[in-house]
Write a protein that holds these residues in place. Sequence first.
Motif, PDB file in Angstrom:
ATOM      1  N   THR A  38       0.866  -1.175   0.000  1.00 50.76           N
ATOM      2  CA  THR A  38       0.000   0.000   0.000  1.00 50.76           C
ATOM      3  C   THR A  38       0.902   1.223   0.000  1.00 50.76           C
ATOM      4  OG1 THR A  38      -1.584  -1.247   1.346  1.00 50.76           O
ATOM      5  CG2 THR A  38      -1.955   1.128   1.130  1.00 50.76           C
ATOM      6  N   TYR A  40       0.507   4.605  -0.519  1.00 53.14           N
ATOM      7  CA  TYR A  40       0.105   5.915   0.021  1.00 53.14           C
ATOM      8  C   TYR A  40       0.933   7.053  -0.618  1.00 53.14           C
ATOM      9  CZ  TYR A  40      -2.469   3.490   3.746  1.00 53.14           C
ATOM     10  OH  TYR A  40      -3.342   2.702   4.449  1.00 53.14           O
ATOM     11  N   PRO A  41       0.683   7.380  -1.888  1.00 52.75           N
ATOM     12  CA  PRO A  41       1.495   8.379  -2.600  1.00 52.75           C
ATOM     13  C   PRO A  41       1.586   9.739  -1.915  1.00 52.75           C
ATOM     14  CG  PRO A  41       0.040   7.214  -4.109  1.00 52.75           C
ATOM     15  CD  PRO A  41      -0.389   6.818  -2.729  1.00 52.75           C
ATOM     16  N   ASP A  42       0.537  10.126  -1.191  1.00 54.10           N
ATOM     17  CA  ASP A  42       0.527  11.464  -0.587  1.00 54.10           C
ATOM     18  C   ASP A  42       1.000  11.475   0.864  1.00 54.10           C
ATOM     19  OD1 ASP A  42      -1.656   9.956   0.178  1.00 54.10           O
ATOM     20  OD2 ASP A  42      -2.995  11.679   0.381  1.00 54.10           O
ATOM     21  N   ARG A  43       1.579  10.370   1.335  1.00 51.50           N
ATOM     22  CA  ARG A  43       2.015  10.301   2.732  1.00 51.50           C
ATOM     23  C   ARG A  43       3.509  10.015   2.817  1.00 51.50           C
ATOM     24  NH1 ARG A  43      -2.994   6.809   5.477  1.00 51.50           N
ATOM     25  NH2 ARG A  43      -4.670   7.963   4.422  1.00 51.50           N
ATOM     26  N   SER A  44       4.056  10.157   4.007  1.00 51.93           N
ATOM     27  CA  SER A  44       5.500   9.996   4.197  1.00 51.93           C
ATOM     28  C   SER A  44       5.888   8.559   4.553  1.00 51.93           C
ATOM     29  CB  SER A  44       5.987  10.936   5.305  1.00 51.93           C
ATOM     30  OG  SER A  44       5.321  10.648   6.529  1.00 51.93           O
ATOM     31  N   TYR A  45       4.947   7.635   4.425  1.00 52.61           N
ATOM     32  CA  TYR A  45       5.211   6.234   4.749  1.00 52.61           C
ATOM     33  C   TYR A  45       4.425   5.337   3.804  1.00 52.61           C
ATOM     34  CZ  TYR A  45       0.698   6.929   7.032  1.00 52.61           C
ATOM     35  OH  TYR A  45      -0.616   7.250   7.286  1.00 52.61           O
ATOM     36  N   LEU A  46       4.765   4.060   3.800  1.00 49.61           N
ATOM     37  CA  LEU A  46       4.011   3.070   3.051  1.00 49.61           C
ATOM     38  C   LEU A  46       3.855   1.832   3.902  1.00 49.61           C
ATOM     39  CD1 LEU A  46       6.205   1.100   0.523  1.00 49.61           C
ATOM     40  CD2 LEU A  46       7.211   2.736   2.094  1.00 49.61           C
ATOM     41  N   MET A  64       5.312  -1.071   8.355  1.00 55.75           N
ATOM     42  CA  MET A  64       5.160   0.349   8.039  1.00 55.75           C
ATOM     43  C   MET A  64       6.553   0.934   7.913  1.00 55.75           C
ATOM     44  SD  MET A  64       5.241   3.749   8.822  1.00 55.75           S
ATOM     45  CE  MET A  64       5.422   3.988  10.582  1.00 55.75           C
ATOM     46  N   LYS A  67       9.217   6.571   4.031  1.00 58.47           N
ATOM     47  CA  LYS A  67       9.630   6.606   2.633  1.00 58.47           C
ATOM     48  C   LYS A  67      11.066   7.068   2.440  1.00 58.47           C
ATOM     49  CE  LYS A  67       5.128   6.818   0.432  1.00 58.47           C
ATOM     50  NZ  LYS A  67       4.175   7.600  -0.377  1.00 58.47           N
TER      51      LYS A  67
END
Length: 224
Positions: A38, A40-46, A64, A67
Amino acid sequence: MNQELKKDFVTINEYLDTLNKGLAKYERRVIGEVIDITPYPDRSYLFFKLKDKNEETSAILTCMMWKNAYKVSGVKLELGLEVIISGTSNVHKPSGRFAFIPKTLELVGEGALKIQYEKLKAQLEKEGLFAVSKKRALPFLPERIGLITSKDGAVISDFQVNLGKFGFKISFIDSRVEGQLATQELLDSIRTFKKKDIEVLVLIRGGGSLESLLPFNNETLVRE
């Protein structure tokens, strides 16, 4: 509230604080196969999930990863990849979600490493990063040289013996040159030298396998 009764329990917040403090002591390297990603392009983690490869088990580990750490790892996560992660676990208090927090991420197997290496090389060549026209000319008879390598490797002795006796001013930064932690140390060393008065920067290590050279074949490091 009855003081004796109060001693019989803790709040959820207090319990999770205690639990996370304990979990932080258990840093481990874990191997598994990627079964879900997952981004999450707009967040600082995946987030991604791993399972044991070739084992009849339903055990799944949710991960978790920040990035910035993911980018430095140089690994492109894909379903079915077998990877090794290192880090600790944590329970996110607002959601109650348990996750492993990888500090490093690496591929398993020489074959997977070679495939990734060839993909990255082709991508960077297509972008023109290796074009002769983009190469900077070396200054004529440079005097001030920046050197990045491990103080414990044989290569530093070879370098200093062959150049040091000719009066070059060599500034040295000790850095790991192998393993997943090496990439970040090499990046930090390069950034430090950018602020120093040098004419040439040399980044070296001895020979080695494709796995040993992995920190040098890293996209973030190449672009830096």
